[in-house]
Design a protein around this motif. Structure first.
Motif, short mmCIF file in Angstrom:
data_model
loop_
_atom_site.label_atom_id
_atom_site.label_comp_id
_atom_site.label_asym_id
_atom_site.label_seq_id
_atom_site.Cartn_x
_atom_site.Cartn_y
_atom_site.Cartn_z
N GLU A 46 -14.88 2.12 4.04
CA GLU A 46 -15.71 2.58 5.24
C GLU A 46 -16.89 3.55 5.12
O GLU A 46 -17.79 3.21 5.76
N ALA B 78 -2.35 7.81 4.04
CA ALA B 78 -1.40 7.12 4.46
C ALA B 78 -0.05 7.23 3.36
O ALA B 78 1.06 7.26 3.82
N ARG C 124 0.79 -1.22 -0.02
CA ARG C 124 0.00 -0.06 0.14
C ARG C 124 0.93 1.24 0.06
O ARG C 124 0.39 2.35 -0.20
N1 NAD Z 1 -5.07 4.54 4.50
C1 NAD Z 1 -5.51 5.90 5.00
O1 NAD Z 1 -4.67 6.83 4.31
C2 NAD Z 1 -5.90 5.94 6.20
C3 NAD Z 1 -5.86 7.36 6.92
C4 NAD Z 1 -6.42 7.55 8.27
C5 NAD Z 1 -7.31 6.44 8.62
N2 NAD Z 1 -7.59 5.50 7.72
C6 NAD Z 1 -8.29 4.50 8.47
O2 NAD Z 1 -7.59 3.44 9.25
C7 NAD Z 1 -8.29 2.14 9.20
C8 NAD Z 1 -7.38 1.18 8.51
O3 NAD Z 1 -7.20 1.58 7.12
P1 NAD Z 1 -5.72 1.07 6.29
O4 NAD Z 1 -5.87 2.29 5.10
O5 NAD Z 1 -4.84 0.92 7.01
O6 NAD Z 1 -6.53 -0.16 5.78
P2 NAD Z 1 -5.98 -1.24 4.88
O7 NAD Z 1 -7.24 -1.73 3.97
O8 NAD Z 1 -4.67 -0.78 3.83
O9 NAD Z 1 -5.48 -2.45 5.74
C9 NAD Z 1 -6.10 -3.10 6.41
C10 NAD Z 1 -5.53 -4.10 7.33
O10 NAD Z 1 -6.53 -4.72 8.15
C11 NAD Z 1 -6.04 -5.92 8.19
N3 NAD Z 1 -7.19 -6.64 8.56
C12 NAD Z 1 -8.19 -7.35 7.82
N4 NAD Z 1 -8.80 -8.19 8.65
C13 NAD Z 1 -8.66 -7.81 10.07
C14 NAD Z 1 -9.11 -8.36 11.18
N5 NAD Z 1 -10.25 -9.01 11.22
N6 NAD Z 1 -8.40 -7.97 12.35
C15 NAD Z 1 -7.23 -7.29 12.14
N7 NAD Z 1 -6.79 -6.86 11.13
C16 NAD Z 1 -7.44 -7.02 10.10
C17 NAD Z 1 -5.64 -6.41 6.65
O11 NAD Z 1 -5.00 -7.66 6.70
C18 NAD Z 1 -5.12 -5.20 6.31
O12 NAD Z 1 -3.54 -5.30 6.92
C19 NAD Z 1 -9.63 2.42 8.38
O13 NAD Z 1 -10.55 2.71 9.38
C20 NAD Z 1 -9.16 3.90 7.43
O14 NAD Z 1 -10.39 4.39 7.48
C21 NAD Z 1 -6.95 4.93 6.96
#
Ligand code: NAD
Length: 333
Positions: A277, A136, A47
């Motif tokens: 989300e 991110a 990512r």
């Molecule tokens: N990506 C961004 O820019 C960003 C910025 C701020 C906040 N967020 C928030 O952070 C959260 C995570 O987003 P992300 O971008 O890292 O998601 P992502 O899709 O990149 O990754 C999600 C991760 O969660 C893991 N996962 C899946 N099922 C799971 C489970 N049952 N238990 C634990 N882990 C599990 C997956 O393997 C993956 O590593 C979301 O709520 C998102 O809204 C994301």
């Protein structure tokens, strides 16, 4: 400080990098051994392409590091926050600061994520939400960014401010944790709507209309539930709304674009391939608006398209032909 980041998606990894840059001793936890092994092998998260994981960053699929961590970052997708907090609870230090960085509202309970975490930790830890306009991909590249650390426990919010703050990452504090969390979750619904508008080929005017009136809806709900109106004009409200509704980094907006181009909601979510989300937040917004008795016409249209099979053209028509309104509704100011 020893810190464990729970969740190795894009956001957990970017924050683990930031915290390692800040000189902390960081462990990045993956929920599967396979995922942790893949990260270890590549020393890069797909990512965040082109961003190497430094040797100083520990990778693990075990939760042992929690026993010694002064701070724990909850960075799984929102649907996994409850089960992850439940797993972490027995190992957590009583005085640990628990930083909630996911964005969402729980599907069946309509609870915000810090409320879920507090429920599962049963009095352990001091919970803080960290939120704001922060892709991110950009934090991973050390692009200047600003966020807000929100908690009723201001000392805990200030600790998070100290731990995360760097010359590339500014952190403000706010005691309105509900307002911060609602802004973070609800703007994903509006990003979906803006995506739909873009996918249909509508204009910049339409998007500005959706963002501005969407902001009013978020604040109206937030105030009805006990949040502060000014919080919605801050980083986790207006700030996150701008970044999410205008950027191709936003998976919510990308999902909306596909729906606006005529794909079904299921096809669009599959094509985006990561947690959308806003899809879940649209259901929560619908439930919360009903409970609080407030009008959220744009979010309601998103709900109708996503959950009731209405067409986007139909709901755009319905939105544009609503009764005449005053711009500033003095009843909730
Ligand atoms: N990506 C961004 O820019 C960003 C910025 C701020 C906040 N967020 C928030 O952070 C959260 C995570 O987003 P992300 O971008 O890292 O998601 P992502 O899709 O990149 O990754 C999600 C991760 O969660 C893991 N996962 C899946 N099922 C799971 C489970 N049952 N238990 C634990 N882990 C599990 C997956 O393997 C993956 O590593 C979301 O709520 C998102 O809204 C994301």
């Amino acid at each position: 400080m020893k810190i464990t980041v729970l969740g190795s998606g894009g956001w957990g990894t970017a924050l683990a990098l930031l915290l390692t840059d800040n000189g902390h001793d960081v462990t990045l936890w993956s929920h599967s051994a396979r995922r942790s092994a893949l990260l270890e092998q590549a020393r890069e998260n797909p990512r965040l392409p082109g961003v190497p994981l430094p040797e100083a960053l520990h990778l693990s699929a075990a939760l042992d590091s929690l026993r010694e961590s002064g701070a724990v970052v909850m960075a799984t997708p929102s649907f996994a926050v409850r089960e992850t907090a439940r797993m972490a609870a027995p190992l957590l230090r009583q005085d640990a600061v628990v930083v909630s960085v996911a964005k969402g509202i729980e599907k069946d309970t309509a609870l915000c994520l810090t409320q879920i975490i507090e429920e599962e930790l049963k009095g352990k830890g001091r919970v803080v939400a960290l939120s704001g306009p922060s892709h991110a991909e950009e934090v991973g590249r050390r692009v200047p960014t600003g966020c807000v650390a929100a908690s009723r426990d201001m000392a805990a919010a200030e600790l998070v401010q100290d731990v995360f703050m760097s010359p590339r990452f500014r952190v403000y504090t706010n005691s309105d944790v509900l307002g911060v969390e609602l802004g973070a979750a609800l703007k994903n619904v509006l990003a979906l709507c803006c995506g739909v508008s873009d996918g249909m080929g509508l204009g910049d005017n339409t998007k500005a209309l959706l963002m501005t009136r969407g902001m009013t809806e978020m604040a109206r709900l937030g105030v009805a539930l006990g949040g502060r109106k000014e919080t919605f004009a801050g980083l986790s409200g207006m700030g996150d709304l701008i970044v999410t509704c205008t950027s191709m980094h936003s998976r919510n907006r990308r999902c909306g674009i596909l729906v606006g181009q005529g794909k079904s909601v299921e096809e669009a979510m599959k094509e985006v391939g990561a947690t959308v989300e806003g899809y879940y937040a649209a259901l929560s917004a619908h439930q919360l608006a009903e409970k609080a008795g407030v009008e959220m016409p744009i979010c309601e249209c998103a709900y109708r398209v996503l959950y009731e099979g209405h067409s986007v053209r139909e709901v755009v028509g319905a939105l544009m032909s609503r009764n005449k309104k005053r711009e500033v509704d003095e009843s909730w100011i």
